[in-house]
Design a protein around this motif. Sequence first.
Motif, PDB file in Angstrom:
ATOM      1  N   THR A 215       0.560  -1.043   0.112  1.00 41.51           N
ATOM      2  CA  THR A 215      -0.045   0.035   0.272  1.00 41.51           C
ATOM      3  C   THR A 215       0.849   1.014  -0.085  1.00 41.51           C
ATOM      4  OG1 THR A 215      -1.599  -1.149   1.381  1.00 41.51           O
ATOM      5  CG2 THR A 215      -1.924   1.371   1.054  1.00 41.51           C
ATOM      6  N   THR A 216       1.900   1.241   0.801  1.00 42.66           N
ATOM      7  CA  THR A 216       2.899   2.438   0.757  1.00 42.66           C
ATOM      8  C   THR A 216       3.537   2.603  -0.713  1.00 42.66           C
ATOM      9  OG1 THR A 216       3.388   2.302   3.266  1.00 42.66           O
ATOM     10  CG2 THR A 216       5.043   3.266   1.778  1.00 42.66           C
TER      11      THR A 216
ATOM     12  N   CYS B 186      10.807  -4.935  -8.341  1.00 41.28           N
ATOM     13  CA  CYS B 186      10.434  -5.394  -6.839  1.00 41.28           C
ATOM     14  C   CYS B 186       8.957  -5.635  -6.596  1.00 41.28           C
ATOM     15  CB  CYS B 186      10.819  -4.526  -5.715  1.00 41.28           C
ATOM     16  SG  CYS B 186      12.621  -3.925  -5.776  1.00 41.28           S
ATOM     17  N   GLY B 187       7.981  -5.300  -7.545  1.00 40.46           N
ATOM     18  CA  GLY B 187       6.563  -5.320  -7.108  1.00 40.46           C
ATOM     19  C   GLY B 187       6.175  -6.311  -8.370  1.00 40.46           C
ATOM     20  N   ALA B 188       6.794  -7.110  -9.054  1.00 36.92           N
ATOM     21  CA  ALA B 188       6.132  -7.739 -10.051  1.00 36.92           C
ATOM     22  C   ALA B 188       5.033  -8.708  -9.299  1.00 36.92           C
ATOM     23  CB  ALA B 188       7.072  -8.471 -10.916  1.00 36.92           C
ATOM     24  N   GLY B 189       5.411  -9.344  -8.321  1.00 34.67           N
ATOM     25  CA  GLY B 189       4.631 -10.591  -7.423  1.00 34.67           C
ATOM     26  C   GLY B 189       3.546  -9.757  -6.771  1.00 34.67           C
ATOM     27  N   GLN B 190       3.494  -8.436  -6.817  1.00 35.32           N
ATOM     28  CA  GLN B 190       2.503  -7.813  -6.024  1.00 35.32           C
ATOM     29  C   GLN B 190       1.358  -7.350  -6.905  1.00 35.32           C
ATOM     30  OE1 GLN B 190       2.072  -7.743  -2.778  1.00 35.32           O
ATOM     31  NE2 GLN B 190       4.098  -8.205  -1.935  1.00 35.32           N
ATOM     32  N   PRO B 191      -0.002  -7.926  -6.873  1.00 26.44           N
ATOM     33  CA  PRO B 191      -0.955  -7.580  -7.960  1.00 26.44           C
ATOM     34  C   PRO B 191      -1.445  -5.935  -7.533  1.00 26.44           C
ATOM     35  CG  PRO B 191      -1.923  -9.164  -6.460  1.00 26.44           C
ATOM     36  CD  PRO B 191      -0.182  -9.015  -6.233  1.00 26.44           C
ATOM     37  N   GLN B 192      -1.334  -5.480  -6.410  1.00 28.27           N
ATOM     38  CA  GLN B 192      -1.625  -4.292  -5.824  1.00 28.27           C
ATOM     39  C   GLN B 192      -0.781  -3.175  -6.713  1.00 28.27           C
ATOM     40  OE1 GLN B 192      -1.715  -3.587  -1.600  1.00 28.27           O
ATOM     41  NE2 GLN B 192      -2.490  -1.524  -1.907  1.00 28.27           N
ATOM     42  N   VAL B 193       0.437  -3.557  -6.723  1.00 28.42           N
ATOM     43  CA  VAL B 193       1.444  -2.518  -7.302  1.00 28.42           C
ATOM     44  C   VAL B 193       1.275  -2.801  -8.867  1.00 28.42           C
ATOM     45  CG1 VAL B 193       4.131  -2.128  -7.470  1.00 28.42           C
ATOM     46  CG2 VAL B 193       2.811  -2.888  -5.084  1.00 28.42           C
ATOM     47  N   THR B 194       1.452  -3.724  -9.171  1.00 27.97           N
ATOM     48  CA  THR B 194       1.165  -3.956 -10.728  1.00 27.97           C
ATOM     49  C   THR B 194       0.162  -3.258 -11.412  1.00 27.97           C
ATOM     50  OG1 THR B 194       0.248  -6.215 -10.591  1.00 27.97           O
ATOM     51  CG2 THR B 194       2.926  -6.016 -10.715  1.00 27.97           C
ATOM     52  N   ARG B 195      -1.200  -3.309 -10.843  1.00 31.39           N
ATOM     53  CA  ARG B 195      -2.390  -2.821 -11.170  1.00 31.39           C
ATOM     54  C   ARG B 195      -2.312  -1.368 -11.320  1.00 31.39           C
ATOM     55  NH1 ARG B 195      -7.080  -6.025 -10.903  1.00 31.39           N
ATOM     56  NH2 ARG B 195      -8.365  -4.325  -9.791  1.00 31.39           N
ATOM     57  N   ARG B 196      -1.751  -0.841 -10.096  1.00 33.94           N
ATOM     58  CA  ARG B 196      -1.480   0.756 -10.029  1.00 33.94           C
ATOM     59  C   ARG B 196      -0.543   1.193 -10.906  1.00 33.94           C
ATOM     60  NH1 ARG B 196      -2.025   5.121 -10.908  1.00 33.94           N
ATOM     61  NH2 ARG B 196      -1.863   6.780  -9.527  1.00 33.94           N
ATOM     62  N   LEU B 197       0.470   0.396 -11.320  1.00 30.82           N
ATOM     63  CA  LEU B 197       1.604   0.791 -12.224  1.00 30.82           C
ATOM     64  C   LEU B 197       1.050   0.825 -13.659  1.00 30.82           C
ATOM     65  CD1 LEU B 197       4.768  -1.253 -11.382  1.00 30.82           C
ATOM     66  CD2 LEU B 197       4.556   1.131 -11.183  1.00 30.82           C
TER      67      LEU B 197
ATOM     68  N   ALA C 269       6.550 -13.725 -15.633  1.00 32.00           N
ATOM     69  CA  ALA C 269       7.495 -14.386 -14.935  1.00 32.00           C
ATOM     70  C   ALA C 269       7.249 -14.533 -13.724  1.00 32.00           C
ATOM     71  CB  ALA C 269       8.791 -13.637 -15.330  1.00 32.00           C
ATOM     72  N   ALA C 270       6.390 -13.744 -13.014  1.00 29.65           N
ATOM     73  CA  ALA C 270       6.155 -13.771 -11.406  1.00 29.65           C
ATOM     74  C   ALA C 270       5.026 -14.525 -11.020  1.00 29.65           C
ATOM     75  CB  ALA C 270       6.361 -12.374 -10.740  1.00 29.65           C
ATOM     76  N   VAL C 271       3.963 -14.544 -12.122  1.00 28.32           N
ATOM     77  CA  VAL C 271       2.692 -14.966 -11.657  1.00 28.32           C
ATOM     78  C   VAL C 271       2.246 -15.976 -12.822  1.00 28.32           C
ATOM     79  CG1 VAL C 271       0.303 -14.515 -11.317  1.00 28.32           C
ATOM     80  CG2 VAL C 271       1.946 -12.816 -10.792  1.00 28.32           C
ATOM     81  N   PRO C 272       2.341 -17.356 -12.495  1.00 28.60           N
ATOM     82  CA  PRO C 272       2.362 -18.479 -13.248  1.00 28.60           C
ATOM     83  C   PRO C 272       0.790 -18.668 -13.755  1.00 28.60           C
ATOM     84  CG  PRO C 272       2.716 -19.531 -10.974  1.00 28.60           C
ATOM     85  CD  PRO C 272       2.598 -17.788 -11.078  1.00 28.60           C
TER      86      PRO C 272
ATOM     87  N   ALA D  98      -3.661  -9.138 -12.407  1.00 27.92           N
ATOM     88  CA  ALA D  98      -2.550  -8.285 -11.987  1.00 27.92           C
ATOM     89  C   ALA D  98      -2.348  -6.886 -12.878  1.00 27.92           C
ATOM     90  CB  ALA D  98      -1.227  -8.937 -11.612  1.00 27.92           C
ATOM     91  N   LEU D  99      -2.699  -7.191 -13.939  1.00 32.72           N
ATOM     92  CA  LEU D  99      -2.324  -6.292 -15.255  1.00 32.72           C
ATOM     93  C   LEU D  99      -3.800  -5.383 -15.428  1.00 32.72           C
ATOM     94  CD1 LEU D  99      -0.426  -8.206 -17.744  1.00 32.72           C
ATOM     95  CD2 LEU D  99       0.443  -6.383 -16.225  1.00 32.72           C
ATOM     96  N   ALA D 100      -4.786  -5.509 -14.731  1.00 34.29           N
ATOM     97  CA  ALA D 100      -6.000  -4.648 -14.922  1.00 34.29           C
ATOM     98  C   ALA D 100      -5.547  -3.423 -14.322  1.00 34.29           C
ATOM     99  CB  ALA D 100      -7.285  -5.256 -14.438  1.00 34.29           C
TER     100      ALA D 100
END
Length: 448
Positions: free
Chosen positions: A329-330, A385-396, A428-431, A439-441
């Motif tokens: 979240t941070t 660093c955040g490839a495996g965190q859907p919260q971060v990838t969605r915001r990116l 690569a991080a989410v099979p 994660a990409l929405a």
Amino acid sequence: MSEQHSGRRRRPHYRALSPLREHLRESFWFAPLVACVGAVLLAGLTDLIDREIFAEATAEQTADTLLSFASAAKSVVSTVSSAMLTFIGVVFSISLVSLQMAAGQMSPRVLRLYVRSRLTKATFSTCLATFVFALLVQLGYDETTDPTRAVSVPIVSTVVALALVLLSLALFVLYVQATLRLLRVPHVIDRVTRESMQVLTAYRWLAPPPGQEAAERPEDPPDGPAPQGPVLLHEGRAGVLRDVNIRRLVRVARRHGTVLHLVPRIGDFIAPGTPTVLAAGGTAPRPRRIAFALNVGVDRTMHQDLSFGFRQLVDIAIRALSPAVNDPTTAVQAVDRIHQLLAVLAPLPVGELRHRDRDGAVRLVQSVPGWEATVDLAFTEIRICGAGQPQVTRRLTAALDDLLRITPQPRLPPLLTQRRLLERAVDAAVPDEHNRAFALAPDRQGIG
């Protein structure tokens, strides 16, 4: 900064004392020193007033009344003197704990916010000034109770000491509140963003007028031949180039009839022998004159360094994404502000800043990070660093989609590259296929 031709609006300069003012804000010694000197002067003034009051009372045969208050006044000031020393220790201890917590939770780079805090300096300085003032008042006491031998009674000095104590207590309450705010990550991120916006304002003022951008200043440095001329080497101490005195360099270039091209960027590490400026045309100034205009230190500042703002936001984000913290979240809150800064920077010229003298002639060419380098700085480490965190990838994803809509066409390739790399990192991080799609929405809140 410099003015452009008479047909253009006047641009604000970096004031002559602006670098000095910024350097003093980065230091912690100046405000307490001024406060202590002011306390010494105030003690002398109040002592003079007390002497005048006692002299008039002696002439009117009322000195005995004033002397009756001397013992109580001495007791009050003695208590203030001893208590303020303990109080200073409390303020200093709170500051050290706050710095340690901020460095551990966010980034060592954000400690400069605590050092630059005016309220912290005001609280510490007022407490020191109160202690020094009370100590000097004690030294000026008359021990005698004989009106014929007494010189003064510190009535005014005691009142002033009590007023300083009340001011110290009020500042302490505000200081605790401000410290608690600075320990909260959103407030730190907001402070870093506001300082970055001030640097972006300087970029906006340096933009060429409509119709001259293509001819006068390309978006990024051209691939043509570099300017020719003698290269001056650094003769000062080694360290990080924190900022430059633009007005001084413009004056030096005007005096020698040359155009100075600053070789290192703000934030680069330079050592003795490092090229600092290239003098194109005219006569080259002495290297010592250039060294006087360069502020070299052990760390970077936000005075003229936009990249340092991105660096702090990225540091906060990747520290939050570390396994030891695990606070996506941070990281999303940091991406929010990175998104904001890139949206403001997208239409602005980057790559070079050209500073002019009062006649409109270019005298200083300053290299700044280009658009592609800034985009890489803003997204690369967070994406990895955040490839495996859907919260971060969605915001990116949401940030990149927004920037792709508002960014001018020539600047789209770096954003498209970041978009493709984000998709690869998530693959690569989410099979699982469904989790990858999730994660990409795009989502401006990450996950709600």
